[in-house]
Scaffold this motif. Structure first.
Motif, PDB file in Angstrom:
ATOM      1  N   SER A   1       0.824  -1.188   0.000  1.00  0.00           N
ATOM      2  CA  SER A   1       0.000   0.000   0.000  1.00  0.00           C
ATOM      3  C   SER A   1       0.858   1.237   0.000  1.00  0.00           C
ATOM      4  CB  SER A   1      -0.925  -0.021   1.229  1.00  0.00           C
ATOM      5  OG  SER A   1      -1.775   1.082   1.204  1.00  0.00           O
TER       6      SER A   1
ATOM      7  N   ALA B   1      -3.810  -3.996   0.301  1.00  0.00           N
ATOM      8  CA  ALA B   1      -3.656  -4.729  -0.954  1.00  0.00           C
ATOM      9  C   ALA B   1      -4.155  -6.152  -0.864  1.00  0.00           C
ATOM     10  CB  ALA B   1      -2.197  -4.742  -1.367  1.00  0.00           C
TER      11      ALA B   1
ATOM     12  N   THR C   1     -10.133  -7.562  -1.697  1.00  0.00           N
ATOM     13  CA  THR C   1     -10.935  -6.395  -1.389  1.00  0.00           C
ATOM     14  C   THR C   1     -12.270  -6.424  -2.105  1.00  0.00           C
ATOM     15  OG1 THR C   1     -11.012  -3.981  -1.519  1.00  0.00           O
ATOM     16  CG2 THR C   1      -9.843  -5.111  -3.257  1.00  0.00           C
TER      17      THR C   1
ATOM     18  N   SER D   1     -15.190  -1.740  -8.781  1.00  0.00           N
ATOM     19  CA  SER D   1     -13.936  -2.290  -9.279  1.00  0.00           C
ATOM     20  C   SER D   1     -14.116  -2.737 -10.714  1.00  0.00           C
ATOM     21  CB  SER D   1     -13.507  -3.494  -8.426  1.00  0.00           C
ATOM     22  OG  SER D   1     -14.418  -4.566  -8.612  1.00  0.00           O
TER      23      SER D   1
ATOM     24  N   ASP E   1      -8.707  -6.839  -8.957  1.00  0.00           N
ATOM     25  CA  ASP E   1      -8.261  -5.842  -7.982  1.00  0.00           C
ATOM     26  C   ASP E   1      -6.868  -6.182  -7.451  1.00  0.00           C
ATOM     27  OD1 ASP E   1     -10.637  -4.331  -8.119  1.00  0.00           O
ATOM     28  OD2 ASP E   1     -11.619  -5.718  -6.753  1.00  0.00           O
TER      29      ASP E   1
ATOM     30  N   GLN F   1      -4.262  -5.459 -10.139  1.00  0.00           N
ATOM     31  CA  GLN F   1      -3.995  -4.028 -10.242  1.00  0.00           C
ATOM     32  C   GLN F   1      -3.004  -3.585  -9.171  1.00  0.00           C
ATOM     33  OE1 GLN F   1      -8.079  -2.632 -10.081  1.00  0.00           O
ATOM     34  NE2 GLN F   1      -8.085  -2.167 -12.268  1.00  0.00           N
ATOM     35  N   THR F   2      -3.150  -4.112  -7.963  1.00  0.00           N
ATOM     36  CA  THR F   2      -2.212  -3.769  -6.899  1.00  0.00           C
ATOM     37  C   THR F   2      -0.827  -4.324  -7.194  1.00  0.00           C
ATOM     38  OG1 THR F   2      -4.022  -3.783  -5.291  1.00  0.00           O
ATOM     39  CG2 THR F   2      -1.788  -3.882  -4.415  1.00  0.00           C
TER      40      THR F   2
ATOM     41  N   ARG G   1       0.733  -2.064  -9.662  1.00  0.00           N
ATOM     42  CA  ARG G   1       1.083  -0.801  -9.015  1.00  0.00           C
ATOM     43  C   ARG G   1       2.393  -0.942  -8.248  1.00  0.00           C
ATOM     44  NH1 ARG G   1      -3.004  -0.334  -5.487  1.00  0.00           N
ATOM     45  NH2 ARG G   1      -4.375   0.130  -7.245  1.00  0.00           N
ATOM     46  N   GLN G   2       2.550  -2.054  -7.543  1.00  0.00           N
ATOM     47  CA  GLN G   2       3.774  -2.276  -6.789  1.00  0.00           C
ATOM     48  C   GLN G   2       4.972  -2.460  -7.718  1.00  0.00           C
ATOM     49  OE1 GLN G   2       4.272  -2.007  -3.528  1.00  0.00           O
ATOM     50  NE2 GLN G   2       2.140  -1.387  -3.301  1.00  0.00           N
TER      51      GLN G   2
ATOM     52  N   GLU H   1      -1.351   7.159 -11.600  1.00  0.00           N
ATOM     53  CA  GLU H   1      -0.355   6.306 -10.959  1.00  0.00           C
ATOM     54  C   GLU H   1       0.966   6.285 -11.719  1.00  0.00           C
ATOM     55  OE1 GLU H   1      -3.396   3.108  -8.826  1.00  0.00           O
ATOM     56  OE2 GLU H   1      -2.757   2.765 -10.906  1.00  0.00           O
TER      57      GLU H   1
END
Length: 349
Positions: free
Chosen positions: A207, A221, A224, A229, A252, A255-256, A259-260, A307
């Motif tokens: 996160s 993360a 969820t 979504s 979801d 996507q995390t 992002r990481q 992002e």
């Protein structure tokens, strides 16, 4: 992995001997100890002395870039090891279900990224790595962006970049190895066995906001049920990947993960582009993998435009120099005027 990019892993593995271990950590290169070269890091960059004071009308002014600018924002050093339309690598075959394609992209881009992470985490003879708590006391991407992690109590905490990346690696590996989330054979896919990683709590969350701790509310993360979504938008009682056995929270989580991975790439560019990647002539392979990553992540809606902010100038440059095709979503996310300005600086610098 595409045949085009399999050569990258082959280059990393060249000369390595098999240890009889199928873990993908063995794909990482072993590099000799590198001397510290602060003078090189401070002087080998993009010379913009002719634009010492940017006007408010300059398209680069909004980025608050350091001076001189990072070397990777010079078009001469943003090149790739391959040529052609990268969209061919990101386009989903018509016969492949969307969930399966997303899962494939998660695994393959994680493989590519981990090759570069291993370079900065490899221990030297004195037991230290290039990325360590002294060189990188926080997980950052330049002076404008830093990232926090949620601890077991879901509190945002700043941790050194080495620890953040190790936490990220363990969290993503846990997701890929979870057959309830990725109902495919994970053998040889994740890198869960990382003996060089820090000792951490078994509970962690990927996160954190884009800026300093507390500036944004961290988002857990784990699985969820965030409203609206991408999975839920597939329709009532239906979601992306359902037909292939993926759970409703699959998109979801992916996507995390993307992002990481993007945050790690951002740190590699801002903190380690020269040492070690440029010094080892690995800047073109990294550019190739990262541009492919951005194209894919935007095409399959794994990253939102805001992002991309830590690496926005490079995205602008790649849109302006033709790396990103005009029909791609990555191109649509770019500030062309800023990219053209970077091209201009590279030719006049």
């Amino acid at each position: 992995m595409s045949n085009l990019f399999s050569g990258i892993s082959g280059r990393f593995r060249g000369g390595g001997s098999s240890q009889g271990n199928s873990s993908s950590t063995s794909l990482a290169p072993r590099v000799p100890p590198l001397p510290n070269s602060p003078s090189l890091s401070q002087t080998l960059s993009m010379d913009d002395s002719s634009t010492a004071s940017l006007s408010s009308n300059d398209p680069l002014a909004c980025y608050n870039l350091p001076r001189p600018k990072p070397l990777w924002l010079n078009d001469c050093y943003s090149k790739h090891i391959v040529k052609g339309n990268f969209m061919t690598l990101s386009a989903r075959p018509k016969t492949v279900e969307q969930g399966e394609w997303i899962a494939h992209q998660v695994v393959e881009h994680y493989r590519n990224l981990w090759n570069f992470v291993r370079v900065i985490h490899e221990k030297d003879e004195d037991g230290t790595s290039i990325c360590n708590p002294q060189t990188c006391p926080r997980m950052s991407a330049g002076g404008n962006h830093s990232f926090t992690w949620l601890n077991s109590r879901k509190e945002p905490v700043e941790v050194p970049a080495y620890e953040y990346i190790s936490l990220m690696q363990r969290w993503i590996s846990g997701k890929i190895d979870n057959t309830n989330l990725f109902p495919t054979d994970p053998a040889g896919v994740s890198f869960a066995q990382n003996p060089n990683g820090p000792t951490i709590s078994s509970t962690g969350f990927a996160s954190g906001g884009l800026d300093t701790p507390g500036s944004n509310t961290p988002i857990s993360a784990g699985p969820t049920t965030i409203n609206a979504s991408l999975s839920a938008l597939a329709g009532p009682g239906d979601w992306i990947g359902k037909s292939s056995g993926f759970p409703i929270e699959f998109v979801d989580i992916c996507q995390t993960i993307f992002r990481q991975m993007f945050r790690v790439y951002s740190h590699l560019y801002w903190a380690h582009f020269i040492d070690p990647f440029y010094n080892l002539s690995l800047e073109k392979p990294m550019n190739s993998c990262f541009s492919h990553f951005v194209l894919t992540a935007t095409e399959i809606d794994m990253l939102k435009p805001h992002e991309l902010e830590p690496m926005q100038p490079l995205i602008d440059l790649w849109a302006a120099n033709g790396t990103f095709p005009k029909e791609s979503k990555a191109y649509a996310c770019a500030n062309l005027k800023a990219g053209e300005r970077l091209l201009q600086l590279a030719t006049t610098g």
